[in-house]
Design a protein around this motif. Structure first.
Motif, PDB file in Angstrom:
ATOM      1  N   ARG A 407     104.056  57.935 124.588  1.00  0.00           N
ATOM      2  CA  ARG A 407     103.465  57.622 125.884  1.00  0.00           C
ATOM      3  C   ARG A 407     102.240  58.479 126.206  1.00  0.00           C
ATOM      4  O   ARG A 407     101.723  58.422 127.323  1.00  0.00           O
ATOM      5  N   LEU A 408     101.784  59.263 125.237  1.00  0.00           N
ATOM      6  CA  LEU A 408     100.628  60.120 125.506  1.00  0.00           C
ATOM      7  C   LEU A 408      99.376  59.326 125.873  1.00  0.00           C
ATOM      8  O   LEU A 408      98.501  59.832 126.573  1.00  0.00           O
ATOM      9  N   ALA A 439      89.019  48.901 120.332  1.00  0.00           N
ATOM     10  CA  ALA A 439      87.841  48.024 120.362  1.00  0.00           C
ATOM     11  C   ALA A 439      87.093  48.053 119.039  1.00  0.00           C
ATOM     12  O   ALA A 439      86.435  47.083 118.671  1.00  0.00           O
ATOM     13  N   HIS A 440      87.198  49.168 118.303  1.00  0.00           N
ATOM     14  CA  HIS A 440      86.529  49.275 117.003  1.00  0.00           C
ATOM     15  C   HIS A 440      87.431  48.824 115.856  1.00  0.00           C
ATOM     16  O   HIS A 440      87.058  48.975 114.681  1.00  0.00           O
ATOM     17  N   GLY A 441      88.618  48.301 116.192  1.00  0.00           N
ATOM     18  CA  GLY A 441      89.527  47.839 115.143  1.00  0.00           C
ATOM     19  C   GLY A 441      90.198  48.965 114.400  1.00  0.00           C
ATOM     20  O   GLY A 441      90.594  48.793 113.234  1.00  0.00           O
ATOM     21  N   GLY A 442      90.345  50.113 115.054  1.00  0.00           N
ATOM     22  CA  GLY A 442      90.949  51.269 114.403  1.00  0.00           C
ATOM     23  C   GLY A 442      92.354  51.548 114.892  1.00  0.00           C
ATOM     24  O   GLY A 442      92.971  50.756 115.613  1.00  0.00           O
ATOM     25  N   LEU A 443      92.872  52.702 114.503  1.00  0.00           N
ATOM     26  CA  LEU A 443      94.239  53.101 114.823  1.00  0.00           C
ATOM     27  C   LEU A 443      94.241  54.570 115.207  1.00  0.00           C
ATOM     28  O   LEU A 443      93.551  55.384 114.570  1.00  0.00           O
ATOM     29  N   ILE A 444      94.982  54.936 116.232  1.00  0.00           N
ATOM     30  CA  ILE A 444      95.113  56.327 116.638  1.00  0.00           C
ATOM     31  C   ILE A 444      96.580  56.737 116.560  1.00  0.00           C
ATOM     32  O   ILE A 444      97.474  55.975 116.955  1.00  0.00           O
ATOM     33  N   GLN A 445      96.833  57.941 116.015  1.00  0.00           N
ATOM     34  CA  GLN A 445      98.189  58.460 115.856  1.00  0.00           C
ATOM     35  C   GLN A 445      98.208  59.919 116.286  1.00  0.00           C
ATOM     36  O   GLN A 445      97.169  60.604 116.261  1.00  0.00           O
ATOM     37  N   GLN A 456      94.957  61.794 114.978  1.00  0.00           N
ATOM     38  CA  GLN A 456      94.256  61.218 113.829  1.00  0.00           C
ATOM     39  C   GLN A 456      93.744  59.826 114.143  1.00  0.00           C
ATOM     40  O   GLN A 456      94.499  58.965 114.607  1.00  0.00           O
ATOM     41  N   LEU A 457      92.447  59.626 113.886  1.00  0.00           N
ATOM     42  CA  LEU A 457      91.804  58.328 114.093  1.00  0.00           C
ATOM     43  C   LEU A 457      91.517  57.713 112.739  1.00  0.00           C
ATOM     44  O   LEU A 457      90.979  58.385 111.841  1.00  0.00           O
ATOM     45  N   THR A 458      91.857  56.448 112.565  1.00  0.00           N
ATOM     46  CA  THR A 458      91.523  55.707 111.351  1.00  0.00           C
ATOM     47  C   THR A 458      90.624  54.549 111.741  1.00  0.00           C
ATOM     48  O   THR A 458      91.008  53.672 112.521  1.00  0.00           O
TER      49      THR A 458
END
Length: 464
Positions: A407-408, A439-445, A456-458
């Motif tokens: 939930r961060l 919006a950039h089609g990425g993933l955040i973890q 971490q951003l992918t």
């Protein structure tokens, strides 16, 4: 017009299907019965033709031929409904039973081609309202010929039987269709009982009872996908309502603090006469609160654009290493004040919107500096892995409990809601980061241990 219920529709479809099956079955059954009667008549008529042929074969002279009509009368005694007529080569009637009324085409056709009229083709006609079935053949007597012999059978009893048979079949089909509709209604209503139970459960669900769920056992296999999908939808709605409620509460809380501060400062300033410097100090303090509210409203509008798909990033080439260096320069004074150092390793270039990606990195770096103990280092690492660019922002600090990690990125969410962190923002920074990365089609973890917390951003990398 009121639409038919599902039970009624299925019952009617059962009835129509049953009626069609019975109609097709009755058609073939009728054809079979008629073919049976026709075959019986053929055998009967062939037998009579064979009898006449034998008598003519035995007539070896004119004397025996003269006795042949009497022999025919004797042989045909007791055959009710049977008609026989014999004509000579000139077409004159040589012998005929009472009621022998044949169509002219039957006799004339055989007389015109006696050599080929030997197969006894079956014909059917109606004479004086009575149905007949007959055949004609050409035979040769022992002392001359040829003769044309025609035999016919009254089949009115067959026609009456078939009419009655068809009527009974029609009534049976109608009754069977009605019975099928009634039984179909009962069976369908019983079969749809689980669906009605599901409907009753759904009818009882409201905004206050979003925690209710449809039963996941004891249902037909056809309803299981629907139940699973509906329960998943309820879970999403429940979560959305909960988040919306928290969101509204957090908005009220976040706005109440600066507004309360503004009211207090204004009331204090108006409580007594003050000099120009004191009023100026009050205005500067109010300006800080206004800036805070403006920043929060701007962030909320930005997230609203993301929710409605209005964030359309550009596709310029963005050097993440250069952007990170620029942000390090921007945060350098604040980091030194907190006793935090900044470190960068690696490089990466991605397609996207430079200002949006810079804002995402800025939020992560400022968040890391804010939670890093004095004397520690915030580390940013960049790397390329095939067609992906990986950005990691890591800072030492207290571990974030695992239950808070999912939930961060929620709006206004704080791990410790009791803390009033003036100047720390309204809790929208990480939500904005996620909206930009999405919006950039990425993933955040995010991963948090006792040693450090790592975001971490992918992102898709430049290709070609």
């Amino acid at each position: 017009m009121k639409s038919l219920s599902l039970t009624t529709r299925i019952s009617l479809l059962f009835a129509v299907a049953a009626a069609l099956v019975l109609l097709v079955t009755s058609y073939f059954l009728t054809q079979k019965v008629e073919a049976h009667f026709e075959e019986e008549d053929r055998i009967e008529l062939n037998g009579k033709l064979e009898l006449v042929r034998n008598l003519f074969t035995q007539a070896s002279n004119s004397k025996t031929l003269d006795r042949l009509p009497q022999q025919l009368d004797d042989a045909l005694v007791g055959h009710h409904g049977l008609a026989v007529v014999v004509t000579d080569a000139t077409g004159n009637i040589w012998f005929a039973t009472s009621g022998a009324d044949f169509p002219g085409t039957l006799l004339q056709g055989c007389q015109a081609r006696p050599a080929t009229c030997t197969d006894g083709t079956l014909h059917q006609w109606v004479q004086n309202g009575v149905s007949h079935r007959g055949m004609a053949v050409s035979i040769t007597a022992g002392s001359g010929g040829p003769y044309t012999v025609a035999v016919a059978q009254d089949i009115e009893h067959h026609a009456l039987f078939m009419d009655t048979f068809r009527s009974v079949l029609g009534i049976a089909i109608a009754l069977a269709a009605l019975a099928t509709a009634g039984l179909g209604w009962v069976v369908t209503r019983w079969g749809l009982l689980p669906l009605r139970q599901v409907t009753d459960t759904v009818a009882g669900i409201s905004a206050e009872r979003l925690g209710a769920r449809l039963p996941s056992s004891g249902l037909p296999a056809e309803l299981m996908p629907l139940t699973t999908a509906f329960n998943a939808m309820l879970a999403r709605l429940d979560d959305s309502f909960r988040r919306l409620s928290e969101f509204s509460s957090n908005i009220a809380h976040e706005l109440r603090t600066p507004i309360s501060n503004l009211m207090t400062q204004t009331q204090v300033a108006l409580s007594s006469a003050r000099d120009k410097g004191e009023y100026k100090e009050v205005l500067y303090s109010s300006l800080e609160e206004y800036e805070r509210m403006a920043q929060m409203v701007g962030d909320m509008l930005y997230l609203a654009q993301a929710d409605n798909g209005l964030l359309t990033p550009g596709q310029e080439s963005v050097n993440l290493g250069d952007e990170t260096h620029g942000l390090f320069d921007y945060f350098e004074a604040w980091a030194e004040e907190r006793g935090v150092s900044l470190a960068l390793a690696g490089s990466a270039t991605v397609p996207g919107d430079r200002l949006m990606l810079r804002r995402a990195l800025s939020n992560l770096i400022s968040n890391a500096i804010r939670h890093t103990p004095s004397g520690q280092t915030v580390r940013v690492s960049l790397a390329m892995h095939g067609d992906k660019a990986v950005v990691a922002v890591e800072n030492p600090g207290p571990e974030i409990p695992a239950e808070h990690l999912p939930r961060l990125f929620d709006r206004f969410y704080r791990v410790d809601p009791s803390r009033q962190r003036k100047g720390d923002g309204a809790g929208l920074g990480l939500a904005i980061v996620k909206s930009i990365i999405d919006a950039h089609g990425g993933l955040i973890q995010v991963v948090s241990t006792r040693q450090a917390t790592r975001f971490q951003l992918t992102l898709p990398a430049l290709t070609g």
